[in-house]
Design an enzyme around this catalytic site. Sequence first.
Site, PDB file in Angstrom:
ATOM      1  N   ARG A   1      43.346  40.285  51.124  1.00 34.46           N
ATOM      2  CA  ARG A   1      43.781  39.524  49.941  1.00 34.46           C
ATOM      3  C   ARG A   1      42.713  38.518  49.517  1.00 34.46           C
ATOM      4  O   ARG A   1      42.471  38.314  48.325  1.00 34.46           O
ATOM      5  CB  ARG A   1      45.092  38.806  50.256  1.00 34.46           C
TER       6      ARG A   1
ATOM      7  N   ASP B   1      38.883  36.775  45.529  1.00 36.83           N
ATOM      8  CA  ASP B   1      37.522  36.336  45.217  1.00 36.83           C
ATOM      9  C   ASP B   1      36.936  37.179  44.094  1.00 36.83           C
ATOM     10  O   ASP B   1      36.500  36.662  43.067  1.00 36.83           O
ATOM     11  CB  ASP B   1      36.634  36.431  46.461  1.00 36.83           C
TER      12      ASP B   1
ATOM     13  N   VAL C   1      38.232  37.239  40.098  1.00 35.50           N
ATOM     14  CA  VAL C   1      38.108  36.073  39.211  1.00 35.50           C
ATOM     15  C   VAL C   1      36.755  36.080  38.507  1.00 35.50           C
ATOM     16  O   VAL C   1      36.661  36.388  37.332  1.00 35.50           O
ATOM     17  CB  VAL C   1      38.342  34.763  39.976  1.00 35.50           C
TER      18      VAL C   1
ATOM     19  N   GLY D   1      33.905  37.759  39.861  1.00 35.30           N
ATOM     20  CA  GLY D   1      33.072  38.630  40.658  1.00 35.30           C
ATOM     21  C   GLY D   1      33.042  38.178  42.105  1.00 35.30           C
ATOM     22  O   GLY D   1      33.544  37.107  42.466  1.00 35.30           O
TER      23      GLY D   1
ATOM     24  N   ASP E   1      31.639  36.455  44.562  1.00 35.76           N
ATOM     25  CA  ASP E   1      30.632  35.410  44.763  1.00 35.76           C
ATOM     26  C   ASP E   1      31.091  34.321  45.723  1.00 35.76           C
ATOM     27  O   ASP E   1      30.469  33.262  45.816  1.00 35.76           O
ATOM     28  CB  ASP E   1      30.233  34.787  43.428  1.00 35.76           C
TER      29      ASP E   1
ATOM     30  N   ASN F   1      46.992  31.025  44.593  1.00 36.37           N
ATOM     31  CA  ASN F   1      46.351  30.762  45.879  1.00 36.37           C
ATOM     32  C   ASN F   1      46.933  29.581  46.652  1.00 36.37           C
ATOM     33  O   ASN F   1      46.882  29.558  47.887  1.00 36.37           O
ATOM     34  CB  ASN F   1      44.853  30.501  45.681  1.00 36.37           C
TER      35      ASN F   1
ATOM     36  N   HIS G   1      49.258  46.393  50.113  1.00 37.40           N
ATOM     37  CA  HIS G   1      50.531  45.735  50.414  1.00 37.40           C
ATOM     38  C   HIS G   1      51.332  46.495  51.464  1.00 37.40           C
ATOM     39  O   HIS G   1      52.492  46.162  51.722  1.00 37.40           O
ATOM     40  CB  HIS G   1      51.359  45.563  49.134  1.00 37.40           C
TER      41      HIS G   1
ATOM     42  N   ASP H   1      56.001  45.560  53.591  1.00 38.36           N
ATOM     43  CA  ASP H   1      56.333  46.923  54.015  1.00 38.36           C
ATOM     44  C   ASP H   1      57.208  46.801  55.258  1.00 38.36           C
ATOM     45  O   ASP H   1      56.722  46.470  56.342  1.00 38.36           O
ATOM     46  CB  ASP H   1      55.049  47.694  54.310  1.00 38.36           C
TER      47      ASP H   1
ATOM     48  N   ASP I   1      49.012  52.130  56.325  1.00 35.93           N
ATOM     49  CA  ASP I   1      49.386  53.524  56.144  1.00 35.93           C
ATOM     50  C   ASP I   1      49.993  53.724  54.765  1.00 35.93           C
ATOM     51  O   ASP I   1      49.821  52.873  53.880  1.00 35.93           O
ATOM     52  CB  ASP I   1      50.353  53.962  57.262  1.00 35.93           C
TER      53      ASP I   1
END
Length: 333
Positions: A77, A82, A85, A87, A89, A109, A208, A253, A261
């Site tokens: 995540r 990162d 937003v 790229g 960086d 966040n 997820h 999950d 999986d």
Amino acid sequence: MLINELFDDMASSSSERRRRAAIAAVAVALFLAVGAARAQLSPGFYSTTCPNVESIVRSAMAQVVSQDPRMGASMIRLFFHDCFVNGCDASVLLDDTPAMVGEKNCAGNANSLRGYEVIDGIKSSVEAACRATVSCADIVALAARDAVSLLGGPWWQVLLGRLDGRTASMEAANANLPPASDNIDTLVAKFAAKGLDLRDLTALSGAHTVGLAKCSSFRQHVHSDSNVDPAFAMFRRRICPATGGDSNLAALDTTSPNRFDVSFYRDLMVRRALLHSDQELFNGGPADDLVRLYSNNGGAFNRDFSAAMVKLGNLTPSTGSAGEVRLNCRRAN
């Protein structure tokens, strides 16, 4: 005699100017060549400057995931938040300063994104081996790949050579990160704006299959949406009441929350997605066929997920003279 000496001096001066101009031209060419090399991502970028970087990251992640499998999901995540937003960086790692409000406390966040300390620890180990060489952005990319692999998912070759951004923007994060309330059309549009297609969207959402989500992100779905299995909704309402309990956690999950999986896609097909945005992938829309494919074909999912992660990692990375190699991932040099 004086005239001859004068002409000799003039010739010498002209020659010196030409020599200096030639040196300057070579210097510029070398600078541009170095910048171009840095801008070209490649799997062997650190093969001579920091040959052990991948093993250092892998070793650290193996220890982290063995102690806390959920942190593997958090690393995946962190990479997505990162790159999506501005790229890839490592701007998401920057702490706020008096002159800058960064991404850590944006809506998607704040009190949610994890793993900053893990990256700090890996960065310290990498710096001990290769001072001021490996960017924080590349460490995040490697950590995400290793997290997937260690949780039972695919392995792929990570292209390296990113530089770290010098600034971050809460406004940009709020504008770009997809909330759990997004519908399929909005998701498709946001991903398309990044050069990612429907297959990328559907495959990347498969991350997820691991991790947890807060009640505040799925309350509306289990209390109000009609496209959710009633028994599943009732079960999740026990964890997430109509009011209060915002920080209560539930597995994205329920079948195998710590295993990378295809059970996530099988949950979608029986309307047991925890998030509204996830169930939108199987709701009579354009992604339905891909969900069916992945639910029955783990190989196809692994291939598409790996390819999508490479594409995600190529999102306008800060390369060339636009960035730096941070010594501390939390602040610009």
